[in-house]
Scaffold this motif. Structure first.
Motif, PDB file in Angstrom:
ATOM      1  N   VAL A  43       0.824  -1.216   0.000  1.00 38.24           N
ATOM      2  CA  VAL A  43       0.000   0.000   0.000  1.00 38.24           C
ATOM      3  C   VAL A  43       0.856   1.264   0.000  1.00 38.24           C
ATOM      4  N   ASP A  44       2.144   1.111  -0.296  1.00 37.13           N
ATOM      5  CA  ASP A  44       3.025   2.281  -0.277  1.00 37.13           C
ATOM      6  C   ASP A  44       2.628   3.311  -1.328  1.00 37.13           C
ATOM      7  N   ASN A  45       2.162   2.846  -2.483  1.00 38.82           N
ATOM      8  CA  ASN A  45       1.757   3.785  -3.530  1.00 38.82           C
ATOM      9  C   ASN A  45       0.569   4.630  -3.083  1.00 38.82           C
ATOM     10  N   TYR A  46      -0.373   4.016  -2.399  1.00 44.74           N
ATOM     11  CA  TYR A  46      -1.528   4.766  -1.891  1.00 44.74           C
ATOM     12  C   TYR A  46      -1.087   5.780  -0.840  1.00 44.74           C
ATOM     13  N   SER A  47      -0.143   5.383   0.013  1.00 50.16           N
ATOM     14  CA  SER A  47       0.369   6.312   1.021  1.00 50.16           C
ATOM     15  C   SER A  47       1.099   7.480   0.364  1.00 50.16           C
ATOM     16  N   HIS A  48       1.816   7.178  -0.706  1.00 47.93           N
ATOM     17  CA  HIS A  48       2.540   8.236  -1.415  1.00 47.93           C
ATOM     18  C   HIS A  48       1.577   9.252  -2.024  1.00 47.93           C
ATOM     19  N   VAL A  49       0.475   8.785  -2.603  1.00 45.44           N
ATOM     20  CA  VAL A  49      -0.505   9.694  -3.193  1.00 45.44           C
ATOM     21  C   VAL A  49      -1.185  10.527  -2.120  1.00 45.44           C
ATOM     22  N   LEU A  50      -1.594   9.889  -1.030  1.00 45.23           N
ATOM     23  CA  LEU A  50      -2.308  10.611   0.025  1.00 45.23           C
ATOM     24  C   LEU A  50      -1.425  11.642   0.732  1.00 45.23           C
ATOM     25  N   SER A  51      -0.121  11.405   0.743  1.00 43.87           N
ATOM     26  CA  SER A  51       0.790  12.347   1.403  1.00 43.87           C
ATOM     27  C   SER A  51       1.418  13.334   0.430  1.00 43.87           C
ATOM     28  N   HIS A  52       0.990  13.314  -0.816  1.00 44.02           N
ATOM     29  CA  HIS A  52       1.571  14.223  -1.807  1.00 44.02           C
ATOM     30  C   HIS A  52       1.220  15.664  -1.449  1.00 44.02           C
ATOM     31  N   PRO A  53       2.178  16.572  -1.475  1.00 41.59           N
ATOM     32  CA  PRO A  53       1.904  17.961  -1.055  1.00 41.59           C
ATOM     33  C   PRO A  53       0.913  18.693  -1.954  1.00 41.59           C
TER      34      PRO A  53
ATOM     35  N   SER B  44       0.852   6.511  -9.863  1.00 43.27           N
ATOM     36  CA  SER B  44      -0.140   6.959 -10.833  1.00 43.27           C
ATOM     37  C   SER B  44      -1.330   6.010 -10.878  1.00 43.27           C
ATOM     38  N   ALA B  45      -1.068   4.704 -10.824  1.00 44.05           N
ATOM     39  CA  ALA B  45      -2.162   3.730 -10.802  1.00 44.05           C
ATOM     40  C   ALA B  45      -2.989   3.861  -9.528  1.00 44.05           C
ATOM     41  N   ALA B  46      -2.323   4.115  -8.399  1.00 44.28           N
ATOM     42  CA  ALA B  46      -3.056   4.322  -7.150  1.00 44.28           C
ATOM     43  C   ALA B  46      -3.937   5.564  -7.236  1.00 44.28           C
TER      44      ALA B  46
END
Length: 334
Positions: free
Chosen positions: A91-101, A305-307
């Motif tokens: 779920v790292d990709n989802y975390s990366h999207v949600l934490s994107h500034p 991007s997919a997330a």
């Protein structure tokens, strides 16, 4: 009622004649034959139904189901900068999207973009559909002309407006300065104040034809007797429209609103073409944000991007469901 051979002359019995044991009776005379015919009538083998439904099912699987499966699969993968899958990322990709500034800015832009385009489109299309429903000279030509922005490619239309909005030689700046509306040219696509309104203007122009024709079909489906009855009852034009025409137009409004929400939310060509020269994510929506994560950002992260694509699907589903529930609640209240 049947005559029996062993009965007295003239005697009549109401017992049914026995069915022939050798099957020599008239076909269909017995109850079992009739029952079998009623049971089999209207039913087809399963493979016949599969032949008819097969192409549609294959299209749905190939265009909707399989890409959705691959999108979810890609959203949990770890990809190199060249797009090669190196393993699972969980779920790292989802975390990366949600934490994107830039996520907050992108979501706000998406909300403004969808709400403004859909609302303005429906309001203007209501008036245009009402106009096109009237009899006037050249109505057929006007109806054809309305279809032109919808029939043209979105990329071509957006590129045309980049020329119209050009700072130095765009026809819009030339026209506005010639009539003294503005003193100097405006950078419509480079100034943060005007970029989103410019995109909304183009989005409305390309959305009006489809919406107007949906509402025009709804207006044409309303019987003339209803309007005649309203006039006989003494209703004014506005009262007849508000209390008769508009309520009967709700199904067409619902269809046009839901479809426009989906189309505008997923409108990549307009947002990308008008906004491609601006750096960062200041004027991006979720659909262009997803594209930049995969091909324009420093990370070139296909998994992230997919997330973001999965979040896009969930967002549009939530928006449509909330809208449908709001419409149903208003109908129950009324």
């Amino acid at each position: 009622m049947a005559f029996r051979a062993d009965s007295k002359p003239g005697a009549v019995t109401d017992s049914p004649a026995p069915a022939s044991s050798n099957g020599g009776g008239a076909p269909g005379a017995g109850a079992p034959a009739t029952k079998i015919r009623k049971t089999t009538r209207g039913r087809a083998p399963w493979w016949v139904a599969l032949i008819w439904l097969g192409p549609a099912l294959a299209l749905i699987f190939g265009v909707v189901i399989y890409p959705a499966i691959e999108l979810v699969r890609a959203s949990t993968g770890d990809y190199s900068i060249t797009g090669l899958r190196r393993g699972s990322a969980g779920v790292d990709n989802y975390s990366h999207v949600l934490s994107h500034p830039a996520l907050g800015t992108v979501l706000l832009n998406t909300l403004i973009w969808v709400a403004a385009v859909v609302l303005i489109t429906i309001v203007l299309s209501l008036g245009l559909a009402q106009f096109l429903s009237k009899e006037f000279f050249g109505r057929r030509v006007v109806r054809w002309a309305v279809l032109v922005p919808w029939a043209a490619s979105l990329v071509i239309t957006a590129r045309l407006f980049t020329l119209i909005f050009d700072y130095y030689h765009g026809i819009l700046n030339v026209f506005l300065t010639s009539i003294n509306v503005i003193d100097e040219p405006i950078d419509w696509l480079g100034n943060d104040t005007w970029t989103m309104p410019s995109m909304i203007l183009v989005g409305v122009l390309v959305s009006i034809p489809f919406t107007a024709y949906v509402l025009l079909a709804g207006l044409n489906s309303i019987p003339d007797d209803v309007h005649e009855a309203a006039r006989i009852d003494g209703a004014s034009a506005w009262q007849a429209y508000r209390q008769v025409t508009f309520p009967l137009l709700r199904p067409a409004l619902l269809v046009s609103a839901v479809l426009n929400m989906i189309y505008v939310f997923n409108s990549f060509p307009i947002v990308w073409t008008l906004n491609d020269r601006n750096p960062g994510y200041t004027h991006d929506t979720t659909i262009t944000f997803m594209y930049k994560l995969a091909f324009k950002s420093a990370d070139r992260d296909v998994g992230a991007s997919a997330a973001a694509g999965v979040f896009n699907v969930l967002l549009i589903l939530v928006a449509v469901v909330l809208y449908l529930r709001l419409v149903k609640w208003r109908e129950e209240e009324s």
